[in-house]
Design a protein around this motif. Structure first.
Motif, PDB file in Angstrom:
ATOM      1  N   THR A 252       0.830  -1.203   0.000  1.00 29.28           N
ATOM      2  CA  THR A 252       0.000   0.000   0.000  1.00 29.28           C
ATOM      3  C   THR A 252       0.866   1.255   0.000  1.00 29.28           C
ATOM      4  OG1 THR A 252      -1.738  -1.208   1.162  1.00 29.28           O
ATOM      5  CG2 THR A 252      -1.850   1.201   1.224  1.00 29.28           C
TER       6      THR A 252
ATOM      7  N   ARG B 211     -11.512   2.095  -2.485  1.00 30.87           N
ATOM      8  CA  ARG B 211     -11.738   0.765  -1.903  1.00 30.87           C
ATOM      9  C   ARG B 211     -12.119   0.858  -0.427  1.00 30.87           C
ATOM     10  NH1 ARG B 211      -7.614  -2.267   0.608  1.00 30.87           N
ATOM     11  NH2 ARG B 211      -6.085  -0.809  -0.166  1.00 30.87           N
ATOM     12  N   ARG B 212     -11.533   1.804   0.300  1.00 30.22           N
ATOM     13  CA  ARG B 212     -11.785   1.927   1.742  1.00 30.22           C
ATOM     14  C   ARG B 212     -12.837   2.965   2.086  1.00 30.22           C
ATOM     15  NH1 ARG B 212      -6.085   2.366   4.520  1.00 30.22           N
ATOM     16  NH2 ARG B 212      -7.297   2.214   6.420  1.00 30.22           N
TER      17      ARG B 212
ATOM     18  N   LEU C 252      -9.855   7.120   7.915  1.00 34.58           N
ATOM     19  CA  LEU C 252      -9.486   5.744   7.605  1.00 34.58           C
ATOM     20  C   LEU C 252      -9.424   4.881   8.860  1.00 34.58           C
ATOM     21  CD1 LEU C 252      -6.748   6.361   4.893  1.00 34.58           C
ATOM     22  CD2 LEU C 252      -9.067   5.458   4.524  1.00 34.58           C
TER      23      LEU C 252
ATOM     24  N   ARG D  64     -12.969   4.216   9.976  1.00 32.27           N
ATOM     25  CA  ARG D  64     -13.620   3.252   9.096  1.00 32.27           C
ATOM     26  C   ARG D  64     -13.116   1.838   9.365  1.00 32.27           C
ATOM     27  NH1 ARG D  64     -16.838   4.863   4.294  1.00 32.27           N
ATOM     28  NH2 ARG D  64     -17.605   6.871   5.034  1.00 32.27           N
ATOM     29  N   ASP D  65     -11.800   1.712   9.590  1.00 31.59           N
ATOM     30  CA  ASP D  65     -11.213   0.398   9.854  1.00 31.59           C
ATOM     31  C   ASP D  65     -11.697  -0.172  11.187  1.00 31.59           C
ATOM     32  OD1 ASP D  65      -9.897   0.560   7.448  1.00 31.59           O
ATOM     33  OD2 ASP D  65      -7.938   1.037   8.336  1.00 31.59           O
TER      34      ASP D  65
END
Length: 180
Positions: free
Chosen positions: A64, A117-118, A174, A177-178
């Motif tokens: 990544t 994607r995320r 992020l 969200r994770d």
């Protein structure tokens, strides 16, 4: 140790160093932004350094981080070449703000491809947000008296700190969200 939004934001703030380090590397390796070729090459160098530092700040895995660095480099190479040529390589505050809008939009568009994607459709907002932040970065750099007539690839540390602070929204989002 798990990442909290605050810890993540603080780590991201340290990524401001990617701007001056990338700009310095580009100035040494390529020279001033005074042609489309030097803008593209300088943007590639600056973007690679910036993307690498941001990848570290996001605690991205190797794959990544490499993708983030490459997309940031390509986005800045295209954005800086287009933005600087659009303003005739001028270094007035207005010209650099336009250059920042174009560069930030292209970097943001390149990064949004990875973020989709995320983040889903929320990633669509990233190019516009980054365009505004980068325009502000150049405006602040010019306003405080940095010798922008040397035709740097990216704004100075004052602009970089501002942009890093404004963009802490990304890694914080992020992490949230994770976690959900």
């Amino acid at each position: 140790m798990s990442s909290t939004p605050t810890r993540t934001a603080l780590r991201w703030l340290a990524s401001f160093t990617g701007f001056p380090l990338g700009g310095l590397a580009a100035m040494v390796l390529v020279g001033p932004v005074d042609s489309v070729a030097t803008a593209a090459a300088g943007g590639l160098v600056t973007g690679a350094v910036l993307g690498t530092v941001q990848g570290w700040a996001m605690r991205a895995d190797r794959r990544t981080a490499a993708a983030w660095s490459a997309t940031t480099a390509l986005g800045l190479a295209v954005g800086l070449a287009l933005g600087s040529s659009l303003v005739g390589f001028d270094t007035t505050m207005a010209a650099l703000a336009v250059q920042g809008i174009v560069s930030g939009a292209f970097v943001g568009a390149a990064q949004a491809g990875l973020l989709h994607r995320r983040l889903g459709r929320l990633a669509i907002a990233w190019p516009a947000y980054l365009a505004g932040a980068w325009a502000l970065g150049w405006t602040i750099t010019t306003a405080i008296g940095v010798e922008v007539d040397e035709q740097f690839t990216v704004f100075g540390s004052a602009g970089a700190v501002t942009v890093a602070a404004l963009t802490t929204v990304l890694p914080t989002l992020l992490v949230r969200r994770d976690a959900s």
